[in-house]
Design an enzyme around this catalytic site. Structure first.
Site, PDB file in Angstrom:
ATOM      1  N   GLU A  88      45.779  40.626  38.587  1.00  0.00           N
ATOM      2  CA  GLU A  88      46.356  41.070  37.319  1.00  0.00           C
ATOM      3  C   GLU A  88      45.827  42.427  36.880  1.00  0.00           C
ATOM      4  OE1 GLU A  88      43.642  38.989  33.860  1.00  0.00           O
ATOM      5  OE2 GLU A  88      45.281  37.829  34.692  1.00  0.00           O
ATOM      6  N   HIS A  89      44.773  42.921  37.510  1.00  0.00           N
ATOM      7  CA  HIS A  89      44.216  44.213  37.107  1.00  0.00           C
ATOM      8  C   HIS A  89      44.934  45.405  37.726  1.00  0.00           C
ATOM      9  CE1 HIS A  89      40.353  41.679  36.529  1.00  0.00           C
ATOM     10  NE2 HIS A  89      41.057  41.715  35.420  1.00  0.00           N
ATOM     11  N   GLN A 128      40.911  35.483  40.727  1.00  0.00           N
ATOM     12  CA  GLN A 128      40.563  34.356  41.592  1.00  0.00           C
ATOM     13  C   GLN A 128      39.774  33.287  40.843  1.00  0.00           C
ATOM     14  OE1 GLN A 128      39.086  35.441  45.470  1.00  0.00           O
ATOM     15  NE2 GLN A 128      37.969  33.516  45.688  1.00  0.00           N
ATOM     16  N   HIS A 156      40.813  40.831  48.723  1.00  0.00           N
ATOM     17  CA  HIS A 156      41.516  41.488  47.612  1.00  0.00           C
ATOM     18  C   HIS A 156      41.872  42.925  47.996  1.00  0.00           C
ATOM     19  CE1 HIS A 156      40.573  38.455  44.375  1.00  0.00           C
ATOM     20  NE2 HIS A 156      39.821  38.040  45.383  1.00  0.00           N
TER      21      HIS A 156
END
Length: 195
Positions: A88-89, A128, A156
């Site tokens: 989401e970042h 996560q 990631h």
């Protein structure tokens, strides 16, 4: 007859997001009229709807649809469940595997439902840590087992493609409820999943 793939998307959302992607691509300095990019905004709009479909699915209903009374009360493990999500970042993918265990307390659940739960929560904008907790709490609150354990290992892209650019890093998160809070049960689970 030629191959035809049928997908259903919300037309209004697709049109709106397509235009936004078209403007983003233009703002980045690309020509949205060039052959290779003509349909990219629409494809990206549909991809984002697919990758966030978990917002429109009910994980509790999924679990309840396949709960069965059963006296079995030993550990049940489903490991190496593939998962794909979006951080989401940065809206970049993270991917890896989830390992889930539970100890039944009068009910078992159809084994395919555990990977479905992983998919539902993964197909949302995520971190996560929250993903691990959502899977854990959903199973614990719905199935009401003697205990639940969830371990997620993921890579990631926000760490691999940008930022620190570390290609081989793996992030591991875990959560334990009930009997898995006891060190012996937790260790048995971790040994069985090979960690």
């Amino acid at each position: 007859m030629p191959y035809r793939k049928v997908e259903e998307y919300n037309i209004q959302i697709t049109d709106d997001v397509r235009e936004r992607y078209k403007n983003i691509i233009k703002d980045l300095g690309e020509d949205t009229e060039r052959d290779g990019l003509l349909k990219t905004p629409e494809r990206a709009a549909k991809a984002m709807q697919f990758l966030t479909q978990g917002y429109h699915q009910d994980p509790i209903k999924v679990l309840k649809s396949a709960m069965f009374k059963e006296s079995y009360n030993e550990m049940v493990i489903v490991k190496d469940i593939e998962l794909y999500s979006l951080c989401e970042h940065h809206l970049l993918p993270f991917f890896g595997k989830a390992h889930i265990a539970y100890i039944p307390n009068g009910h078992i659940v159809g084994l395919s439902k555990l990977p479905r739960i992983v998919d539902i929560f993964s197909r949302r904008l995520q971190v996560q840590e929250r993903l691990t907790e959502q899977i854990l709490d959903c199973i614990n609150d719905t199935l009401k087992p003697q205990g639940v354990a969830v371990v997620i290992e993921a890579s990631h892209m926000c760490m691999m493609m940008r930022g620190v650019q570390k290609q081989n890093s793996i992030t591991t998160t875990s959560g334990f409820r009930g009997q898995f809070e006891k060190i012996e049960t937790r260790n048995e689970f971790l040994k069985l999943i090979g960690k």
